[in-house]
Design a protein around this motif. Structure first.
Motif, PDB file in Angstrom:
ATOM      1  N   MET A   1       0.890  -1.193  -0.112  1.00  0.00           N
ATOM      2  CA  MET A   1       0.124   0.005   0.139  1.00  0.00           C
ATOM      3  C   MET A   1       0.835   1.272   0.034  1.00  0.00           C
ATOM      4  SD  MET A   1      -3.478  -0.725   2.049  1.00  0.00           S
ATOM      5  CE  MET A   1      -4.440  -2.267   2.071  1.00  0.00           C
ATOM      6  N   GLU A  50       5.695  -6.636  -7.250  1.00  0.00           N
ATOM      7  CA  GLU A  50       5.267  -6.471  -5.637  1.00  0.00           C
ATOM      8  C   GLU A  50       4.940  -7.991  -5.003  1.00  0.00           C
ATOM      9  OE1 GLU A  50       2.569  -3.348  -4.460  1.00  0.00           O
ATOM     10  OE2 GLU A  50       3.254  -2.482  -6.511  1.00  0.00           O
ATOM     11  N   GLU A  52       3.661 -10.075  -1.645  1.00  0.00           N
ATOM     12  CA  GLU A  52       3.201  -9.882  -0.515  1.00  0.00           C
ATOM     13  C   GLU A  52       3.137 -11.223   0.301  1.00  0.00           C
ATOM     14  OE1 GLU A  52      -0.128  -6.471  -1.223  1.00  0.00           O
ATOM     15  OE2 GLU A  52      -0.950  -8.707  -0.742  1.00  0.00           O
ATOM     16  N   GLU A  96       1.905  -4.082   5.173  1.00  0.00           N
ATOM     17  CA  GLU A  96       0.619  -4.365   4.603  1.00  0.00           C
ATOM     18  C   GLU A  96      -0.459  -4.650   5.512  1.00  0.00           C
ATOM     19  OE1 GLU A  96      -1.511  -4.874   2.300  1.00  0.00           O
ATOM     20  OE2 GLU A  96      -0.254  -4.187   0.439  1.00  0.00           O
ATOM     21  N   GLU A 103       5.469  -6.455   2.668  1.00  0.00           N
ATOM     22  CA  GLU A 103       5.429  -6.401   1.204  1.00  0.00           C
ATOM     23  C   GLU A 103       6.661  -6.124   0.708  1.00  0.00           C
ATOM     24  OE1 GLU A 103       2.360  -4.500  -1.026  1.00  0.00           O
ATOM     25  OE2 GLU A 103       3.939  -3.280  -1.697  1.00  0.00           O
ATOM     26  N   GLN A 252       1.656  -8.235  -7.809  1.00  0.00           N
ATOM     27  CA  GLN A 252       1.372  -7.223  -8.627  1.00  0.00           C
ATOM     28  C   GLN A 252       2.605  -6.855  -9.346  1.00  0.00           C
ATOM     29  OE1 GLN A 252      -0.054  -4.575  -5.393  1.00  0.00           O
ATOM     30  NE2 GLN A 252      -2.154  -5.120  -5.570  1.00  0.00           N
TER      31      GLN A 252
END
Ligand code: GLU
Ligand code: MG
Length: 634
Positions: A1, A50, A52, A96, A103, A252
């Protein structure tokens, strides 16, 4: 985020008062950025991934696995040892949603050369080793999309009880607030979503009906004050907190395009791949200790942050709210952004007319204006006292406030103010895979796709409503083998908005469009089928043959494509399918859809040893002795 601002968060009542202020200044901030960088052309494509992660404790004595709630400290240690000591550190770590999550991204973005594809897995390996090295002895780092017993009694370390009645942000029957990241942003989001909605979030996932699963499957919740009984649907796994969604992990990829036109083109093209690649990456079949009938997290997260009121959801006539809103803030995109996409924009788009007009008056074209005016039908969910009055020329927090809480399949990202960064698009639907090898394969596959789309000027667009239908199919159990997806047949005859912005307008709205696409299996889309579709892997192979690539990199890429190819054909299992089979064969499993502590422990033990490379798993990953150079040009 992303990076987080510190400060004192406002509650929902106070935040609401500033909603128009945030929107108004958010638009000004967007316009300021737009006007400064709309003409910017960069010649290199940059990109980054990315990943997580979840922090897990293996309790070998009691044969239990739990989520460890020390993500905050782990993150701090990693940042202290990493980016804070060396600005060129190869990894970056970010918070995260879960206090058991972190992350990781590469320290620098990847560039446009082919040889960089050969460094992705190595960087992911560095991240895994780096984070693992700061954990306690019996703890491990896991890239699993959803923790099978998330929300079951005692699923965290230390153990906490949920607080459905007393003060708390989730008021969940299952998910304690301590499992939420301690940074105020996350608890504020959680509380404000619940307050804005007017009740707890409701997540109902169909249960997988096994031989001995009670039918109908109806649960009793002893601590329920009646809300759960009303919200829980029979034959579904009921969940009631943001953590059940945002506490899941994903993979991502963000791309920096050469120009805003190219970014808009890529945004649209990649949007059509979201359901396909999500189904291919399916990795989350279990929720709150039960086997579900879905394979992907998407709908769960969508419901977990659905802040719409009853009026907005269409359950009551509009009185106090402004709009009827068709989707959650976490959902698929609602409009294409490029001129090629215009004729395929067939989804009812709720927009803020005033904002739309303001944007049009400022010289923004219709497609971009409506995109922003659609994102801005939402209210800000978290606002910090110290961040209300901003310098709109040099800050973009209000724009980012709404942008970053519209969690859609794709995200179109303007550059931050006064930075060297260009226009970017983010590809967000993928589930995270167990190993660095798989995660690299999915990432490289998507990046290569963008290369062929741009080099061959391909056009994958279909009506956006069909992409939405695909999203529904993609989440179903075993969609990768049994799902049928709308996909474009002739991808070579589309328009090219980067070179010729007017061609879509020239084509006009034609009905021939209906013949452009047809229903295909994932196997057909990825591997091709005579007379139907050429297949993405054959197209990528053709591209690779024409590129100068060193032997080693070529071999790596071909190995990745092999994985994708074999997952699509069903020769290899998705993570979701593999987990299902593991549970089904477990001696303690009673065919009743229940994942016990022991099953969960054995499953995650196995996952851990595969992820660390201590154990092979050919049914998931293929045979490492397989020669990737053989038989790839089909
Ligand atoms: N964890 C979320 C997901 O699985 C994404 C959160 C983020 O945008 O970073 O989709
Ligand atoms: Mg994230």
């Amino acid at each position: 985020m992303g990076l987080l601002s510190q400060g004192s968060p406002l509650n929902w009542e106070e935040t609401k008062k500033y909603a128009d202020h945030v929107r108004k200044h958010g638009i000004v901030q967007f316009l300021n950025i737009y006007n400064k960088v709309k003409e910017r052309q960069k010649d290199v494509l940059l990109w980054g991934d990315e990943v997580e992660y979840m922090l897990i404790e293996m309790d070998d004595k009691n044969e239990k696995v739990r989520l460890v709630l020390n993500g905050g400290e782990v993150l701090e240690t990693l940042q202290d040892k990493g980016e804070k000591t060396n600005p060129n550190h190869p990894t970056l770590w970010r918070p995260e949603y879960g206090s058991y999550m972190i992350e990781g991204t590469p320290g620098q973005p990847y560039g446009g050369t082919m040889s960089e594809f050969n460094t992705v897995e190595d960087n992911m390996g560095k991240r895994r080793r780096e984070a693992s090295s700061v954990l306690n002895e019996n703890e491990t780092l896991a890239t699993i999309t959803s923790f099978p017993r998330l929300g079951c009694p005692g699923f965290t370390r230390p153990e906490y009880n949920p607080t459905p009645v007393e003060k708390g942000v989730s008021k969940s029957l299952f998910f304690p607030d301590e499992a939420i990241n301690r940074h105020p942003r996350f608890s504020t989001l959680t509380r404000n979503i619940r307050h804005r909605r007017g009740e707890k979030v409701v997540i109902n996932v169909p249960i997988f009906k096994d031989k001995c699963t009670p039918s109908p499957f109806i649960e009793m919740f002893p601590e329920d004050d009646g809300e759960a009984a009303r919200a829980a649907v029979p034959d579904h796994i009921y969940m009631d907190a943001m953590g059940f969604g945002m506490g899941n992990c994903c993979l991502q990829v963000t791309f920096q395009a050469c120009s805003i036109q190219e970014a808009r083109y890529l945004y649209d093209q990649l949007a059509t791949f979201c359901p396909i690649v999500m189904a291919l990456s399916a990795a989350s079949p279990f929720y709150r200790g039960y086997v579900s009938d879905i394979d992907c997290r998407w709908g769960v997260i969508s419901a977990s942050v659905d802040d719409r009121t009853r009026e907005e959801r269409g359950l009551e006539p509009l009185k106090t709210n402004k709009f009827r809103i068709l989707k959650s803030r976490y959902d698929s995109i609602d409009s294409y952004l490029s001129s090629c996409g215009e004729k395929y924009n067939d989804i009812d788009l709720t927009i803020d007319e005033e904002i739309n007009k303001q944007l049009l008056d400022a010289g923004i074209d219709n497609l971009l204006a409506q995109h922003i005016a659609h994102l801005f039908i939402r209210d800000p969910l978290s606002l910090f006292q110290e961040k209300i009055h901003l310098d709109d020329e040099n800050e973009s927090d209000h724009f980012e406030n709404l942008q970053s809480t519209n969690w859609q399949t794709m995200r179109f990202k303007p550059p931050p103010p006064n930075s060297e960064i260009g226009w970017r698009v983010e590809f967000r639907p993928m589930e995270v895979q167990l190993t660095d090898f798989e995660n690299s394969a999915y990432v490289v596959f998507i990046v290569l796709l963008t290369r062929v789309i741009l080099s061959y000027k391909l056009d994958f667009l279909i009506p956006l409503s069909k992409v939405d239908e695909n999203m529904k199919v993609a989440q179903k159990r075993n969609a990768v083998q049994t799902g049928m997806f709308y996909f474009r047949k002739d991808i070579y005859k589309g328009c090219n908005p980067v070179l010729d912005g007017s061609s879509a307008a020239q084509n006009g709205l034609d009905n021939e469009g209906d013949n452009d696409y047809t229903l295909m299996s994932i196997d057909t889309i990825i591997n091709g089928k005579e007379g139907v579709f050429q297949g993405l892997i054959p197209i990528l192979n053709c591209y690779l043959e024409n590129m100068e690539v060193d032997v080693d990199t070529r071999c790596t890429i071909l190995n990745y494509l092999k994985l994708i190819k074999r997952r699509a054909s069903g020769e290899l299992m998705t993570m979701a399918k593999w987990m299902r089979e593991f549970v089904d064969k477990h001696p303690e499993y009673k065919q009743d859809s229940v994942i016990t502590d022991k099953i969960n422990y054995d499953l995650l033990r196995k996952c851990d040893s595969i992820a660390k490379g201590d154990e092979r798993c050919p049914e998931l990953l293929g045979d490492p002795t397989f020669d990737p150079l053989e038989g790839t040009s089909d």
